[in-house]
Design a protein around this motif. Sequence first.
Motif, PDB file in Angstrom:
ATOM      1  N   LYS A   1      18.243  -4.366  -3.625  1.00 51.83           N
ATOM      2  CA  LYS A   1      17.545  -5.530  -3.075  1.00 51.83           C
ATOM      3  C   LYS A   1      18.456  -6.319  -2.137  1.00 51.83           C
ATOM      4  O   LYS A   1      18.048  -6.724  -1.038  1.00 51.83           O
ATOM      5  CB  LYS A   1      17.066  -6.424  -4.224  1.00 51.83           C
TER       6      LYS A   1
ATOM      7  N   GLU B   1      18.196  -6.847   1.993  1.00 47.90           N
ATOM      8  CA  GLU B   1      18.236  -8.187   2.573  1.00 47.90           C
ATOM      9  C   GLU B   1      19.350  -8.293   3.612  1.00 47.90           C
ATOM     10  O   GLU B   1      19.161  -8.885   4.682  1.00 47.90           O
ATOM     11  CB  GLU B   1      18.446  -9.213   1.461  1.00 47.90           C
TER      12      GLU B   1
ATOM     13  N   ARG C   1      18.379  -6.341   6.703  1.00 49.91           N
ATOM     14  CA  ARG C   1      17.270  -6.999   7.403  1.00 49.91           C
ATOM     15  C   ARG C   1      17.782  -8.169   8.228  1.00 49.91           C
ATOM     16  O   ARG C   1      17.375  -8.370   9.368  1.00 49.91           O
ATOM     17  CB  ARG C   1      16.237  -7.485   6.377  1.00 49.91           C
ATOM     18  N   ARG C   2      18.722  -8.944   7.661  1.00 52.00           N
ATOM     19  CA  ARG C   2      19.201 -10.147   8.341  1.00 52.00           C
ATOM     20  C   ARG C   2      20.149  -9.821   9.493  1.00 52.00           C
ATOM     21  O   ARG C   2      20.094 -10.449  10.542  1.00 52.00           O
ATOM     22  CB  ARG C   2      19.937 -11.050   7.345  1.00 52.00           C
TER      23      ARG C   2
ATOM     24  N   ASP D   1      23.163 -16.018  -0.357  1.00 57.36           N
ATOM     25  CA  ASP D   1      22.109 -15.175   0.220  1.00 57.36           C
ATOM     26  C   ASP D   1      21.550 -14.190  -0.794  1.00 57.36           C
ATOM     27  O   ASP D   1      20.453 -13.676  -0.635  1.00 57.36           O
ATOM     28  CB  ASP D   1      22.676 -14.415   1.423  1.00 57.36           C
ATOM     29  N   SER D   2      22.324 -13.911  -1.840  1.00 56.84           N
ATOM     30  CA  SER D   2      21.868 -13.027  -2.912  1.00 56.84           C
ATOM     31  C   SER D   2      22.510 -13.507  -4.206  1.00 56.84           C
ATOM     32  O   SER D   2      23.715 -13.751  -4.253  1.00 56.84           O
ATOM     33  CB  SER D   2      22.287 -11.574  -2.634  1.00 56.84           C
TER      34      SER D   2
END
Length: 574
Positions: free
Chosen positions: A20, A24, A27-28, A191-192
């Motif tokens: 996950k 992310e 993607r960013r 961010d995570s």
Amino acid sequence: MGARLPTIESFPALRAWQRKALVEYLRRRSEDFLAVATPGAGKTTFALRIAAELLADGTVEAVTVVAPTEHLKTQWAQAAARIGIQLDAAFRNADLHSSADFHGAVVTYAQVGMAPQVHRRRTMTRRTLVILDEIHHAGDSRSWGDGVKAAFEPAVRRLMLTGTPFRSDDNPIPFVTYERGTEGLLRSRADSVYGYSDALGDGVVRPVIFLAYSGETRWRTSAGDELAARLGEPMTQDLIAQAWRTALDPAGDWMPQVLRAADARLQVLRAGGMTDAAGLVIATDQQAARSYARLIERVTGEKAVVVLSDDQGASDRIAAFSASEQRWMVAVRMVSEGVDIPRLAVGVYATSASTPLFFAQAIGRFVRARRQGETASVFLPSVPHLLGLASEMEAERDHVLGAPKQREGFDDDLLERAQRTEQASGELEKRFEALSATAELDQVIFDGASFGTAAQAGTPEEEEYLGLPGLLTADQVATLLNKRQAEQLAAQRRRRQTGEPAPAPQPAARPLSAAERRVTLRRQLNALVAAHHHRTGLPHGKIHAELRRRCGGPPSAQATIEQLEERIATVQSL
């Protein structure tokens, strides 16, 4: 010819949180990314997978990893080499550049702080991904933070990792994003996030059982006065500090009794399926560490491995211990953070360090799960602040700038200096002289709840808790602790009944001390929480958290008599 690129297909399968977070990240495609994941969750694997992805698609040409210690440099380089990324762990500032045989280098924060211009040139020479491991260390000193910022500002990508609560000071951490919250304070933004409770639910980490030991302590002050106090009872901060230090004195009875109990727990784990389980004693300074090692040999008949500093032989001793069958290690600083010894399953928290950061780092050494059902057991002094940290294992924290700072525990500044030099602090010894201390099991903390009543060291009541099976799920741990507590209370009732002559009139009950009232109220609260759990299926920790939300106050291990009474009334009304 340069180093060959790693093959993504050869990577091990990622855990759900890693997948996950990777999605992310990809993607960013932003310059900076902060991943907060509990110790033992696999931050190294996650970071190396990102490095491989960016090397493979040409986003970066080089990788620099910044770690807190020399030992972790070696650990990072070995982990990277296993999946085809070659990192130079022997790089020194005088080298200026790494050999073409490497994809990059591993350095320490201190190394960067001493010569940021060297690392800035390296970063500008090739498109670079910088992995900042345990990023909160960049705030340890102004030179480190400024050095990290100057050295790695030109990096194409920066990946920040941490597994512990952020700093308790106001030093901003380079490249971390801060956002103003509703209370008007700046708070770090991750961010995570993959917390301990998430990892526990996924079976990635072990459940941690805390066994808190109290006992009678006696010491002499610098003025010559002799004082006595029971560890864990409500006292001023100065008295708590002195009682705490008296308990940790190697010459008293508290430490030998706790080490004997910890070794008994370790043997139960070994006999119950964790055949190579090992224990770690975390000491405050070199002098105490050596004394504890002698105590372990006297108690167990086996020598302990002593790791005192970041010297050249320390990494070898840790690696040898990790691969051996030896039972015990004693350390001051080397294994408090990041060091990977998966077989560590029993800990003795024999240090005066009390910040949430250090506590989380220390407990993180025991939580890495290797197979389903493994548990960890940590023995600690029954000090209110430590009990609160143990009760809040699942809390997620951010770095907050500008919040009022409370001095926690005692002598944290002295401890920090001892951690750097690992020498005993004469300032502490001048204040008082430890005379004696005895130990007894005060309570067991699991999932934010407290179990059991006081049990003298070496008694069957203590053995009931030390003998908990080593291979248990989190739900099984809670069930067994409830069962043990019920049996303990029933046995106490039977002893009272059989020990009193039937025809004799009952004597008037003596007034309970504050400590006895708190024990009784904690026991009553836990019984009511257990009953509510059976009615609703809600976890004990969530019920306790809801009571705290409604009533306010600290975890039950720290709560006042009035707060415990209010929670009892509240849970009865649910």
